[in-house]
Design a protein around this motif. Structure first.
Motif, mmCIF file in Angstrom:
data_model
loop_
_atom_site.group_PDB
_atom_site.id
_atom_site.type_symbol
_atom_site.label_atom_id
_atom_site.label_comp_id
_atom_site.label_asym_id
_atom_site.label_seq_id
_atom_site.Cartn_x
_atom_site.Cartn_y
_atom_site.Cartn_z
ATOM 1 N N ASN A 30 -9.852 21.559 -19.994
ATOM 2 C CA ASN A 30 -9.149 20.654 -21.179
ATOM 3 C C ASN A 30 -9.050 20.827 -21.972
ATOM 4 O OD1 ASN A 30 -9.148 18.537 -18.853
ATOM 5 N ND2 ASN A 30 -10.723 17.554 -18.264
ATOM 6 N N TYR A 49 -6.755 18.749 -25.091
ATOM 7 C CA TYR A 49 -7.716 17.926 -25.647
ATOM 8 C C TYR A 49 -8.173 18.313 -26.257
ATOM 9 C CZ TYR A 49 -6.164 14.851 -21.780
ATOM 10 O OH TYR A 49 -4.905 14.470 -20.639
ATOM 11 N N GLY A 56 0.736 11.253 -20.766
ATOM 12 C CA GLY A 56 -1.109 11.538 -20.815
ATOM 13 C C GLY A 56 -1.273 10.918 -20.992
ATOM 14 N N TRP A 57 -0.911 9.452 -20.610
ATOM 15 C CA TRP A 57 -1.648 7.864 -20.596
ATOM 16 C C TRP A 57 -1.195 7.474 -19.602
ATOM 17 C CZ3 TRP A 57 -4.611 6.227 -25.620
ATOM 18 C CH2 TRP A 57 -4.529 7.087 -26.035
ATOM 19 N N PHE A 58 -2.522 6.321 -19.284
ATOM 20 C CA PHE A 58 -2.357 5.696 -17.615
ATOM 21 C C PHE A 58 -1.767 4.841 -17.598
ATOM 22 C CE2 PHE A 58 -7.235 6.918 -16.942
ATOM 23 C CZ PHE A 58 -6.930 7.927 -16.402
ATOM 24 N N ASN A 118 1.824 5.319 -22.321
ATOM 25 C CA ASN A 118 2.336 6.669 -23.963
ATOM 26 C C ASN A 118 2.759 5.581 -24.683
ATOM 27 O OD1 ASN A 118 1.953 8.837 -21.345
ATOM 28 N ND2 ASN A 118 3.585 8.288 -20.825
ATOM 29 N N ILE A 167 -11.138 9.898 -20.073
ATOM 30 C CA ILE A 167 -9.855 11.339 -20.290
ATOM 31 C C ILE A 167 -8.796 10.160 -20.008
ATOM 32 C CG2 ILE A 167 -10.319 11.904 -18.787
ATOM 33 C CD1 ILE A 167 -9.774 14.542 -19.628
ATOM 34 N N GLY A 168 -7.694 9.953 -20.181
ATOM 35 C CA GLY A 168 -6.579 9.391 -19.909
ATOM 36 C C GLY A 168 -5.772 8.474 -20.195
ATOM 37 N N PHE A 204 -4.220 2.875 -23.833
ATOM 38 C CA PHE A 204 -3.927 2.940 -23.189
ATOM 39 C C PHE A 204 -3.171 1.494 -22.335
ATOM 40 C CE2 PHE A 204 -6.346 1.740 -19.827
ATOM 41 C CZ PHE A 204 -5.815 1.654 -18.680
#
Length: 225
Positions: A73, A77, A137-139, A143, A176-177, A202
């Motif tokens: 990661n 990141y 990349g975002w839940f 995004n 994360i995410g 997010f």
């Protein structure tokens, strides 16, 4: 919106964005040879990627960590740093931004959004987080538009961990995410054990400054001196 107004709005938006975003450039960290994209926002020049320098303390213990505890990661990141480590993590010619510098960056992004949307009367300062977030990349469709090239990614954080018998320990990884936390150099005025950071979520288009334990580990974006 008629054709003429639409054309004016498009030109207005383009000029506003050109006013705050530099052409694509990169910077190489002499310490480890890693290169970072950088972007001009307002009067500031920022790294457009999270710092990924492997920092250690005087005893050789790691003071930076790969998100979610997975070495793979780090490339995507960057690393998560304790606040003390973050103070010294940026390469020569760069520094950890203060809360005031984060505020100035947010104001520059919001000002450009207001100018660009003026003809449509659609400016909304509560959407600055969406403008900063990466386009993937975002839940849960969290995004952003990455309108200014900051490309914020949700690296999450690591909670504070206590040392055991003099050995460094690793805290719990989370977020994360879903969440991005960028340390500032500014200590919380009410709680000296806490420091301020820029926070992106997010589930929200908002960006803002919060504070938490300096011994937790969070992302770093360096700003040019």
């Amino acid at each position: 919106m008629n054709k003429l107004v639409g054309m004016i709005y498009a030109v207005s938006m383009t000029m506003a964005m050109l006013a705050i975003v530099a052409c694509s450039e990169s910077f190489t960290d002499d310490r480890d040879g890693q290169s970072y994209s950088m972007v001009k926002i307002g009067e500031q020049v920022w790294m457009a990627e999270n710092l990924n320098f492997a920092s250690v303390d005087a005893a050789g213990n790691s003071t930076s960590f790969c998100p979610d505890g997975d070495d793979r990661n780090c490339k995507k990141y960057g690393r998560l740093y304790t606040w003390d480590a973050a103070q010294k993590a940026c390469p020569a010619g760069w520094h950890l931004p203060t809360a005031e510098e984060f505020d100035a960056m947010l104001m520059a992004v919001m000002a450009a959004d207001v100018r660009g949307a003026a003809m449509a009367q659609a400016a909304n300062v509560t959407t600055v987080g969406r403008l900063l977030k990466s386009t993937s990349g975002w839940f849960k469709n969290g995004n952003g538009t990455d309108a200014v090239g900051f490309a914020a990614l949700p690296a999450g954080y690591m909670s504070a961990a206590e040392s055991t018998n003099g050995n460094s320990a690793v805290g719990k990884f989370d977020g994360i995410g879903g969440y991005a936390y960028f340390w500032s150099a500014t200590t919380d005025a009410q709680e000296p054990a806490f420091a301020q950071y820029l926070f992106l979520d997010f589930s929200s288009p908002v960006a803002g400054l919060n504070s938490f334990d300096k011994n937790s580990a969070r992302s770093v974006r360096c700003v040019k001196n």
